[in-house]
Design a protein around this motif. Structure first.
Motif, PDB file in Angstrom:
ATOM      1  N   THR A 230     -21.849 -29.022  10.792  1.00 44.59           N
ATOM      2  CA  THR A 230     -23.115 -28.836  10.085  1.00 44.59           C
ATOM      3  C   THR A 230     -23.988 -30.056  10.345  1.00 44.59           C
ATOM      4  OG1 THR A 230     -21.988 -27.571   8.346  1.00 44.59           O
ATOM      5  CG2 THR A 230     -24.198 -28.392   7.862  1.00 44.59           C
ATOM      6  N   ASP A 231     -25.170 -29.840  10.937  1.00 47.01           N
ATOM      7  CA  ASP A 231     -26.021 -30.971  11.271  1.00 47.01           C
ATOM      8  C   ASP A 231     -26.857 -31.387  10.072  1.00 47.01           C
ATOM      9  OD1 ASP A 231     -28.103 -29.169  11.050  1.00 47.01           O
ATOM     10  OD2 ASP A 231     -28.432 -28.975  13.198  1.00 47.01           O
ATOM     11  N   SER A 232     -27.675 -32.419  10.277  1.00 45.00           N
ATOM     12  CA  SER A 232     -28.472 -32.974   9.186  1.00 45.00           C
ATOM     13  C   SER A 232     -29.507 -31.992   8.666  1.00 45.00           C
ATOM     14  CB  SER A 232     -29.159 -34.258   9.656  1.00 45.00           C
ATOM     15  OG  SER A 232     -29.971 -33.991  10.798  1.00 45.00           O
ATOM     16  N   GLY A 233     -29.844 -30.990   9.469  1.00 49.92           N
ATOM     17  CA  GLY A 233     -30.811 -29.984   9.025  1.00 49.92           C
ATOM     18  C   GLY A 233     -30.183 -28.804   8.316  1.00 49.92           C
ATOM     19  N   GLY A 234     -28.872 -28.826   8.121  1.00 45.73           N
ATOM     20  CA  GLY A 234     -28.185 -27.746   7.428  1.00 45.73           C
ATOM     21  C   GLY A 234     -27.757 -26.603   8.319  1.00 45.73           C
ATOM     22  N   ARG A 235     -27.994 -26.707   9.623  1.00 47.23           N
ATOM     23  CA  ARG A 235     -27.580 -25.647  10.543  1.00 47.23           C
ATOM     24  C   ARG A 235     -26.097 -25.784  10.858  1.00 47.23           C
ATOM     25  NH1 ARG A 235     -32.680 -27.240  12.248  1.00 47.23           N
ATOM     26  NH2 ARG A 235     -31.696 -28.934  13.388  1.00 47.23           N
TER      27      ARG A 235
END
Length: 433
Positions: A230-235
């Protein structure tokens, strides 16, 4: 005066002649006259009549309205077509030879699709024949022109707002082994950034939040391994592979020989191994055999250590050695390679036929032992068990706590009753309880 009368006379004469002749205008005279009159009126500004000024204003209004309508339709189409505005994460991996696969361009139409969790769409392009993986190295073929299938995870922007595209790093995973013999040590690695959250699911209940993780499989089976990032953008993106763990055979044998052995007497070896299909005997004098149950004649008296190596169908091996074949006279020591501790509580290491049937205590099978010392260590080097008696084994507990399943190392030293010393070492797997 006379001149005036003459002019009047001439005028009357011409008027009389003209009255006698009827002049008929041409058929198109009136039409041409009205056309010229209407054209002149159309080019003249008159607020009460439609003219060129009204036409010019009407055309200008239509042009402006058409431009506004076209612009609005174009913007609406951009919103209603998510394929033109999508955030794409392409999962790739290293191919043999160090070549990286080419990711599919964003928005390229895929032959098939399947919906996954949330608003992610997985698009898969039919694969060409996959290249061979490097021996001993798990390679996940999920993209590239050299073979495999391209896996694309796309986050589609909501239609109620303009789509914003953000570049996302391609996700890849590696496993040091795709299969192997128990206990199997596998090193997993990924390319997630420091700001991403990583979760490994190793398929047997174990997990890790480290991008580069080491794991030991101690029970045979085939396990799905799933990496979720899970990346910092929530994806959220996922990649997966599998690991297959094979059981080891159990090497064992007995010897049939005369109690009073003489040179040239035949010795028969009885193979008692389990789960094996291939064997290698080392008779201790430089002679070998691949027969399951060989017989052998030693030409001279001496000290011979006989070793049997057994292999399973998957290539997993186990071995056992009988030291000093002819002076043994019933003196030997052997150890198992796995056990399942009693989860109900420590037993003190004492064993009997019932505990042996359940393999709940790790202990030697021995005879003719004079002195004996067994030590067992964890993989971190912690001494978890020590015994000076062959009748007392390890029950899998340490200071009142059941030890973690995994591989432990043992070492034993001692002497037989004839004074011959022995030193042996190996590993034992504490299985899930």
């Amino acid at each position: 005066m006379q001149d005036e009368e003459r002019d009047n006379g001439l005028e009357n004469l011409f008027r009389k002649k003209l009255e006698e002749n009827e002049m008929v205008p041409g058929d198109n005279l009136t039409g041409r006259f009205m056309l010229r009159l209407g054209r002149r009126e159309f080019l003249r500004f008159n607020p009460s009549r439609f003219n060129i000024y009204y036409l010019t204003a009407a055309l200008a209004g239509v042009t402006v309205a058409g431009l506004m309508l076209f612009s609005g339709v174009h913007e609406e189409q951009e919103i209603l077509q998510p394929e033109a505005h999508r955030e794409t994460t392409t999962a790739v991996t290293e191919l043999p030879g160090g070549q990286a696969p080419e990711p599919r361009e964003t928005g390229e139409e895929a032959p098939s699709s399947a919906t996954v969790a949330g608003n992610l769409v997985m698009e898969e392009e039919p694969s060409s024949p996959q290249p061979e993986a490097e021996p001993g190295r798990e390679t996940v073929i999920i993209g590239g022109d050299a073979g495999g299938a391209m896996i694309t995870l796309s986050a589609i922007a909501p239609v109620s707002q303009p789509a914003v595209t953000t570049a996302v790093t391609a996700l890849s995973l590696e496993a040091s082994a795709a299969s192997g013999c128990v206990p199997l040590h596998v090193t997993f690695a990924c390319n997630a950034t420091d700001k991403s959250k990583v979760l490994w699911d190793f398929g047997d209940g174990g997990s890790s939040s480290e991008c580069n993780a080491d794991y030991i499989y101690d029970i045979p089976g085939k396990y799905p391994v799933i990496l979720t990032v899970t990346d910092s953008g929530g994806r959220t993106t996922t990649a997966s592979t599998s690991v297959e763990v094979w059981d080891r055979p159990g090497a064992s044998f007995e010897v049939i020989k005369n109690d009073q052995w003489d040179e040239g007497d035949k010795v028969t070896f009885i193979n008692m191994s389990t789960g094996a299909i291939d064997y290698l005997w080392d008779f201790g004098d430089g002679t070998f055999s691949t027969l399951p149950n060989p017989s052998y004649r030693y030409e001279h008296m001496g000290t011979y250590d006989v070793t049997l190596v057994a292999w399973s169908a998957e290539g997993c091996a186990d071995s056992v050695t009988m030291t000093d074949l002819f002076t043994d006279r019933g003196m030997y020591i052997r150890f198992p390679n796995a056990f399942v501790p009693n989860s109900g509580g420590p037993t003190g290491g004492y064993y009997n036929q019932r505990t042996d049937e359940a393999a709940q205590v790790f202990h030697p099978v021995a005879a003719g032992i004079d002195t004996y010392n067994l030590k067992i260590y964890s993989k971190t080097g912690l001494l978890v068990f020590e015994s000076n008696e062959t009748e007392v084994g390890w029950d899998g507990w340490y200071r009142g706590q059941l030890c973690t399943p995994g591989v432990y190392v043992w070492k034993v030293r001692g002497t037989y009753r004839n004074g011959q010393s022995f030193i042996m070492a190996g590993d034992v797997t504490l299985l899930n309880y």
